[in-house]
Design an enzyme around this catalytic site. Sequence first.
Site, PDB file in Angstrom:
ATOM      1  N   LYS A 107       2.785  -3.899   6.264  1.00 46.53           N
ATOM      2  CA  LYS A 107       3.076  -3.950   4.824  1.00 46.53           C
ATOM      3  C   LYS A 107       4.570  -3.754   4.551  1.00 46.53           C
ATOM      4  O   LYS A 107       5.121  -4.368   3.638  1.00 46.53           O
ATOM      5  CB  LYS A 107       2.237  -2.900   4.088  1.00 46.53           C
ATOM      6  N   HIS A 133     -13.139   2.874   2.580  1.00 48.52           N
ATOM      7  CA  HIS A 133     -12.303   3.981   2.092  1.00 48.52           C
ATOM      8  C   HIS A 133     -13.195   5.118   1.598  1.00 48.52           C
ATOM      9  O   HIS A 133     -14.398   4.950   1.403  1.00 48.52           O
ATOM     10  CB  HIS A 133     -11.381   3.487   0.980  1.00 48.52           C
ATOM     11  N   SER A 189       0.855  -1.190   0.000  1.00 50.07           N
ATOM     12  CA  SER A 189       0.000   0.000   0.000  1.00 50.07           C
ATOM     13  C   SER A 189       0.890   1.238   0.000  1.00 50.07           C
ATOM     14  O   SER A 189       1.990   1.221   0.563  1.00 50.07           O
ATOM     15  CB  SER A 189      -0.865  -0.011   1.253  1.00 50.07           C
ATOM     16  N   SER A 190       0.368   2.325  -0.586  1.00 52.58           N
ATOM     17  CA  SER A 190       1.162   3.556  -0.632  1.00 52.58           C
ATOM     18  C   SER A 190       1.354   4.161   0.765  1.00 52.58           C
ATOM     19  O   SER A 190       2.178   5.056   0.938  1.00 52.58           O
ATOM     20  CB  SER A 190       0.506   4.583  -1.560  1.00 52.58           C
ATOM     21  N   CYS A 191       0.617   3.643   1.779  1.00 51.31           N
ATOM     22  CA  CYS A 191       0.801   4.184   3.137  1.00 51.31           C
ATOM     23  C   CYS A 191       2.101   3.718   3.773  1.00 51.31           C
ATOM     24  O   CYS A 191       2.429   4.126   4.888  1.00 51.31           O
ATOM     25  CB  CYS A 191      -0.394   3.864   4.027  1.00 51.31           C
ATOM     26  N   TYR A 200      -0.873  -0.663  10.164  1.00 54.33           N
ATOM     27  CA  TYR A 200      -1.047  -1.333   8.862  1.00 54.33           C
ATOM     28  C   TYR A 200       0.210  -1.140   8.008  1.00 54.33           C
ATOM     29  O   TYR A 200       0.699  -2.082   7.360  1.00 54.33           O
ATOM     30  CB  TYR A 200      -2.272  -0.726   8.175  1.00 54.33           C
TER      31      TYR A 200
HETATM   32  O1  GFB Z   1      -9.870   6.551   1.937  1.00 57.58           O
HETATM   33  P1  GFB Z   1      -9.382   6.899   3.280  1.00 57.58           P
HETATM   34  O2  GFB Z   1     -10.071   6.269   4.425  1.00 57.58           O
HETATM   35  O3  GFB Z   1      -7.855   6.509   3.280  1.00 57.58           O
HETATM   36  O4  GFB Z   1      -9.482   8.491   3.513  1.00 57.58           O
HETATM   37  P2  GFB Z   1      -6.404   7.099   3.507  1.00 57.58           P
HETATM   38  C1  GFB Z   1      -8.958   9.407   2.608  1.00 57.58           C
HETATM   39  C2  GFB Z   1      -9.322  10.824   3.016  1.00 57.58           C
HETATM   40  O5  GFB Z   1     -10.733  11.011   2.801  1.00 57.58           O
HETATM   41  C3  GFB Z   1      -9.066  11.233   4.458  1.00 57.58           C
HETATM   42  C4  GFB Z   1     -11.318  11.640   3.923  1.00 57.58           C
HETATM   43  O6  GFB Z   1      -8.583  12.553   4.487  1.00 57.58           O
HETATM   44  C5  GFB Z   1     -10.453  11.156   5.084  1.00 57.58           C
HETATM   45  O7  GFB Z   1     -10.618  12.007   6.214  1.00 57.58           O
HETATM   46  N1  GFB Z   1     -12.742  11.278   4.020  1.00 57.58           N
HETATM   47  C6  GFB Z   1     -13.779  12.121   3.873  1.00 57.58           C
HETATM   48  C7  GFB Z   1     -13.243  10.061   4.276  1.00 57.58           C
HETATM   49  N2  GFB Z   1     -14.942  11.508   4.078  1.00 57.58           N
HETATM   50  C8  GFB Z   1     -14.647  10.215   4.327  1.00 57.58           C
HETATM   51  C9  GFB Z   1     -15.459   9.064   4.587  1.00 57.58           C
HETATM   52  O8  GFB Z   1     -16.676   9.103   4.668  1.00 57.58           O
HETATM   53  N3  GFB Z   1     -14.788   7.882   4.759  1.00 57.58           N
HETATM   54  C10 GFB Z   1     -13.430   7.792   4.685  1.00 57.58           C
HETATM   55  N4  GFB Z   1     -12.849   6.594   4.837  1.00 57.58           N
HETATM   56  N5  GFB Z   1     -12.641   8.869   4.464  1.00 57.58           N
HETATM   57  C11 GFB Z   1      -6.040   4.626   4.117  1.00 57.58           C
HETATM   58  C12 GFB Z   1      -5.260   3.892   5.161  1.00 57.58           C
HETATM   59  O9  GFB Z   1      -5.725   5.928   4.310  1.00 57.58           O
HETATM   60  O10 GFB Z   1      -5.655   4.314   2.799  1.00 57.58           O
HETATM   61  C13 GFB Z   1      -5.043   2.504   4.836  1.00 57.58           C
HETATM   62  O11 GFB Z   1      -5.872   4.102   6.416  1.00 57.58           O
HETATM   63  C14 GFB Z   1      -4.707   2.228   3.397  1.00 57.58           C
HETATM   64  O12 GFB Z   1      -4.026   2.038   5.656  1.00 57.58           O
HETATM   65  C15 GFB Z   1      -5.599   3.004   2.462  1.00 57.58           C
HETATM   66  O13 GFB Z   1      -3.358   2.517   3.132  1.00 57.58           O
HETATM   67  C16 GFB Z   1      -5.186   2.867   1.013  1.00 57.58           C
HETATM   68  O14 GFB Z   1      -5.778   7.295   2.172  1.00 57.58           O
HETATM   69  O15 GFB Z   1      -6.350   8.291   4.410  1.00 57.58           O
END
Ligand code: GFB
Length: 319
Positions: free
Chosen positions: A149, A188, A116-118, A145
């Site tokens: 990875k 996500h 993952s890119s994280c 996580y």
């Molecule tokens: O997709 P997301 O959960 O993954 O969130 P990450 C991306 C951004 O979207 C964050 C915002 O800035 C969130 O605050 N966001 C806005 C939301 N509304 C929402 C919502 O309703 N749901 C969610 N989920 N986000 C994950 C990692 O990070 O990316 C994992 O936690 C993994 O480890 C994955 O690497 C690919 O990009 O922030």
Amino acid sequence: MDMTKTVPLDRSATVLVAGSTGLVGSVVIRHLHEQGFTSVVGAHTADVDLTDPAATTEYFDSIRPAVVVDAAARVGGIDANNSEPVEFLNDNLRIQTNLFTAAHAVGVDRLLFLGSSCIYPKYSPQPIPESALLTGPLEETNDAYAIAKIAGVIAVRSYRRQYGRRWISAMPTNVYGPGDSFHPTRSHVLPALIRRFHEAVESGAEEVVVWGTGTPRREFIHVDDLAAACLHLLDHYDDPEPVNVGCGTDVSIAQLASLVADAVGFTGRITWDVSKPDGTPRKLLDTSRLAGIGWKPAIDLVDGLRDTARWYADSVGAS
Ligand code: GFB
């Protein structure tokens, strides 16, 4: 670095895809069939518990794959990662360790590990080159996580160095597509917003609340592009260094919210819940290594998002 020294996979080789009912694994299986592979086995939790070492070894012994795609993982969005770091760390470490141990025991020569890119530091140069790995502190919301990875990447390198295994690692950016989890809080951002905006249209709500400030930037790759990239890598890449898989452009979460609103026909207000974390400020991958071995993405975000929103509407309509 000679990155094109491998020969394409034998289409009659037995390929085991771990995580076969997940977003990525299920589409990798479809692509393998489309590319003429004649012996494809999908494994998911009902077939084998990959957190159990003995069960994993026994399962690999019964299948005896020549090639493995490791798309099995505990995954989730920012909230799930942030609230359950213990499970995200332990389950992913267990799954990888058991799978690599069993694959090595039965002599698997080609294996693709999906990361993952994280894994890259929170404040990486943008776009992020593979060389940014382990150069700085991680984003706190998903460090557990990410460490799991990173351990996977190091394990792949180690099996190569110690045992000569031709195993490789791919680091995809944020993946989306039909069949994803659309859980309201655990998923996500892209599927979460499709669901929230869709429900707002259905209920006639005038406002949709989106998490964070809207300023973080993310790069999204369609799962069909990712699956195609995985197969391209197995055919053409053989090197210890991981390969970034992205589409080359990013959008802010505010822009994404507008794109989702357009795709589902929501015309009301978008407001921001700043009590929710933003996570990493920006994650745009440098994909020149992948481009250098002749692969590029084909699916534009607006098109992919529209198709995914349509798939979601059809699937909730059918249930
Ligand atoms: O997709 P997301 O959960 O993954 O969130 P990450 C991306 C951004 O979207 C964050 C915002 O800035 C969130 O605050 N966001 C806005 C939301 N509304 C929402 C919502 O309703 N749901 C969610 N989920 N986000 C994950 C990692 O990070 O990316 C994992 O936690 C993994 O480890 C994955 O690497 C690919 O990009 O922030």
